[in-house]
Write an enzyme that holds these catalytic residues in place. Structure first.
Site, PDB file in Angstrom:
ATOM      1  N   HIS A 185      34.872   4.591  37.083  1.00  0.00           N
ATOM      2  CA  HIS A 185      35.348   5.775  36.343  1.00  0.00           C
ATOM      3  C   HIS A 185      34.228   6.392  35.512  1.00  0.00           C
ATOM      4  O   HIS A 185      34.478   6.981  34.462  1.00  0.00           O
ATOM      5  CB  HIS A 185      36.511   5.423  35.399  1.00  0.00           C
ATOM      6  CG  HIS A 185      37.584   4.611  36.032  1.00  0.00           C
ATOM      7  ND1 HIS A 185      38.672   5.162  36.663  1.00  0.00           N
ATOM      8  CD2 HIS A 185      37.721   3.267  36.159  1.00  0.00           C
ATOM      9  CE1 HIS A 185      39.449   4.208  37.119  1.00  0.00           C
ATOM     10  NE2 HIS A 185      38.892   3.034  36.847  1.00  0.00           N
ATOM     11  N   SER A 306      11.310  25.373  36.812  1.00  0.00           N
ATOM     12  CA  SER A 306      12.100  26.544  36.452  1.00  0.00           C
ATOM     13  C   SER A 306      11.147  27.705  36.205  1.00  0.00           C
ATOM     14  O   SER A 306      10.041  27.521  35.708  1.00  0.00           O
ATOM     15  CB  SER A 306      12.902  26.234  35.186  1.00  0.00           C
ATOM     16  OG  SER A 306      13.203  27.431  34.494  1.00  0.00           O
ATOM     17  N   LYS A 312      11.044  22.226  32.551  1.00  0.00           N
ATOM     18  CA  LYS A 312      12.012  21.711  33.520  1.00  0.00           C
ATOM     19  C   LYS A 312      11.377  21.104  34.765  1.00  0.00           C
ATOM     20  O   LYS A 312      10.448  21.632  35.338  1.00  0.00           O
ATOM     21  CB  LYS A 312      12.958  22.840  33.989  1.00  0.00           C
ATOM     22  CG  LYS A 312      13.863  23.408  32.931  1.00  0.00           C
ATOM     23  CD  LYS A 312      14.864  22.406  32.349  1.00  0.00           C
ATOM     24  CE  LYS A 312      15.899  21.959  33.336  1.00  0.00           C
ATOM     25  NZ  LYS A 312      16.827  23.044  33.697  1.00  0.00           N
ATOM     26  N   GLU A 319      20.161  18.087  44.799  1.00  0.00           N
ATOM     27  CA  GLU A 319      21.273  19.036  44.661  1.00  0.00           C
ATOM     28  C   GLU A 319      21.581  19.718  45.990  1.00  0.00           C
ATOM     29  O   GLU A 319      22.731  19.915  46.365  1.00  0.00           O
ATOM     30  CB  GLU A 319      20.938  20.090  43.595  1.00  0.00           C
ATOM     31  CG  GLU A 319      20.941  19.512  42.194  1.00  0.00           C
ATOM     32  CD  GLU A 319      20.335  20.474  41.190  1.00  0.00           C
ATOM     33  OE1 GLU A 319      21.000  20.770  40.202  1.00  0.00           O
ATOM     34  OE2 GLU A 319      19.204  20.934  41.395  1.00  0.00           O
TER      35      GLU A 319
END
Ligand code: ARG
Length: 503
Positions: A185, A306, A312, A319
């Site tokens: 969980h 980025s 970044k 992804e």
């Protein structure tokens, strides 16, 4: 006889380009293999709508292979002479060379790869070429091509899966002493060894390999000889064709052959399951690379920056792997809906099967090629992991089991440890820092042995069951996996057939 020489300068490269907008003209019916019964040419808009050459031209090598096997068989049974067979074979091999050297003009008038190759053969060797299509139809031809193509693609994916497994197994010795929090969980649950996690992925990919292997046996069936739908009155010998093409079985019902694409669906499902497994890995590692988790550092070569935030380093590859799973699932859905409710035998709807299945294979192969080096190049942030390993009461379950082994009923032991955890939580300390007095206050049966089972390392070491995260169990599994990987590299069917790019 129609002369198939009425060429138009209409190549697939120009499909969709502004100067190729279809006009209302029509091509001469003479260019079509079916021209006999027709008195009108095909509308150009129909040609653009019905063509599949832009998609199926990558079947050229298997189409030629299938045609050579078919011609060889026709020669064996005396339908072609030896000389005719050799002319056909040489012609087909020359066409393959031309396609591979970019010397072959694709033209939508010839609709699909089967018609292109046959047309080119007839142009090259004349009337003998007109005999190749004896005893077959494009309906059994396209199924055969697709079966050959998927068989090779399955073998390639299988090998790539072994590469990913090898990347995980290759990390196990080095990461053997790293203990990570295991989650259920998404809440801290029990401690686990890093190699135990790596091998969890190996198990998933192993089932994916088994599924592919199983699927391959149903792909590896000869369809050729079913002809259009009813078989043929030509005395063909399908056992010979099967032998030449390496098919293990011969499809026993001609109607079934041309109507079904269940082997395509099955392959699409196998790829979907791989994608779903990969998306789990992607999701975990995206989380683990955040400052909040800080469990690992992805190789910078597999990250992107980025354009506005200079600090970044984004996990875009992971992804996109997670994102591309949507496409793979979508392709399976497309195939399911495509085949739903189709009547028996060939229907043109089936031409739509190629885009999704090619896309699923291409996508999975690209992803698997990235995952292996990404897994190899990722670094565990050992200090960051260890520094917070005493959070989340990862040892509570082992403490409960310790009490059970002392004769306390499980429900009672659960209650006792729950109360201890509550106490420790109130003080914001790990269980191991509570004095024995406090343990006694909640349950008298505790003694000093309790400290030898508390803490993440002790909790991991206390495991005993087969397949658990106990170091000795994990060691057994690492050794088994090393053996398996070596064997897999010796036995995979992998051959380096390159996928021909579409564009
Ligand atoms: N291009 C078609 C396909 O991929 C070829 C099959 C046969 N076409 C036909 N009209 N019988 O499905």
């Amino acid at each position: 006889m129609p002369s198939n020489t009425n060429k138009k300068n209409k190549t697939i490269q120009s499909i969709g380009s502004p100067n190729m907008l279809p006009d209302s003209g029509s091509s001469s019916q003479k260019t079509k293999a079916w021209s006999g019964v027709f008195t009108e040419g095909t509308d150009r808009r129909v040609e653009l709508f019905t063509e599949s050459i832009s998609i199926d031209r990558r079947l050229y090598a298997v189409d030629i292979r299938g045609s050579i096997a078919h011609a060889q068989m026709l020669c064996d049974v005396g339908v072609l002479t030896n000389d005719e067979f050799h002319q056909i074979e040489e012609g087909l091999l020359e066409i393959r060379r031309r396609i591979e050297d970019n010397q072959f003009a694709f033209n939508i008038e010839f609709e699909d790869i089967h018609m292109h190759i046959e047309h080119a053969l007839i142009e090259m060797i004349g009337d003998v070429g007109r005999k190749l299509h004896t005893g077959r139809s494009r309906n059994d031809q396209v199924v055969t091509d697709l079966r050959l193509w998927i068989r090779e693609a399955v073998d390639r994916i299988d090998r790539r899966l072994v590469d990913v497994q090898a990347a995980f197994v290759g990390r196990c010795d080095n990461d053997f002493d790293v203990i990570l929090p295991g989650y259920t969980h998404m809440q801290r649950a029990q401690p686990v060894l890093a190699p135990h996690i790596w091998l969890a992925y190996c198990e998933k990919f192993e089932r994916d390999r088994q599924r592919l292997h199983d699927c391959r046996s149903r792909v590896n069936i000869l369809g050729l000889g079913a002809a259009a739908l009813a078989g043929t009155s030509i005395p063909i010998d399908r056992t010979k064709t099967a032998e030449y093409l390496g098919f293990e079985q011969i499809a026993a019902n001609s109607l079934d052959v041309s109507s079904d694409r269940d082997f395509v669906l099955e392959a699409a499902f196998c790829l979907t399951e791989i994608a779903i497994h990969l998306s789990t890995l992607a999701e975990e590692w995206i989380l683990w690379s955040t400052s909040e988790f800080n469990f690992l550092r992805l190789p910078q070569a597999f990250c992107t920056g980025s354009s506005i935030m200079p600090q970044k380093v984004n996990p875009d590859v992971l992804e996109l792997i997670r994102g591309k799973t949507a496409r793979i699932v979508g392709n399976l859905q497309t195939l399911l809906v495509l085949t739903k409710g189709l009547p028996l035998a060939y229907n043109r709807d089936l031409q739509e099967d190629k885009t999704p299945i090619f896309d699923s294979f291409d996508t999975i192969e690209a992803v698997l090629m990235l995952i292996a080096p990404l897994v190899e190049g990722t670094i565990l942030n050992r200090e960051s992991i260890a520094g917070r390993l005493d959070r989340g009461y990862l040892d509570a379950t082992t403490l409960m089991e310790h009490l059970i082994m002392k004769g306390v009923p499980q429900r009672t032991a659960h209650e006792i440890v729950g109360r201890l955890v509550r106490l420790a939580m109130e003080r914001n300390v790990p269980l191991i820092t509570l004095p024995l007095k406090e343990f006694h206050e909640i349950y008298e049966g505790f003694d000093y042995n309790v400290f030898s089972i508390l803490g993440a390392t002790n909790a991991v070491n206390a495991m005993q069951s087969y397949g658990s995260t106990a170091p000795n169990q994990v060691r057994i599994q690492i050794d088994r996996w090393k053996e398996k990987i070596n064997q897999a590299y010796c036995t995979t069917n992998y051959q380096n057939h390159e996928i021909i790019p579409d564009k």
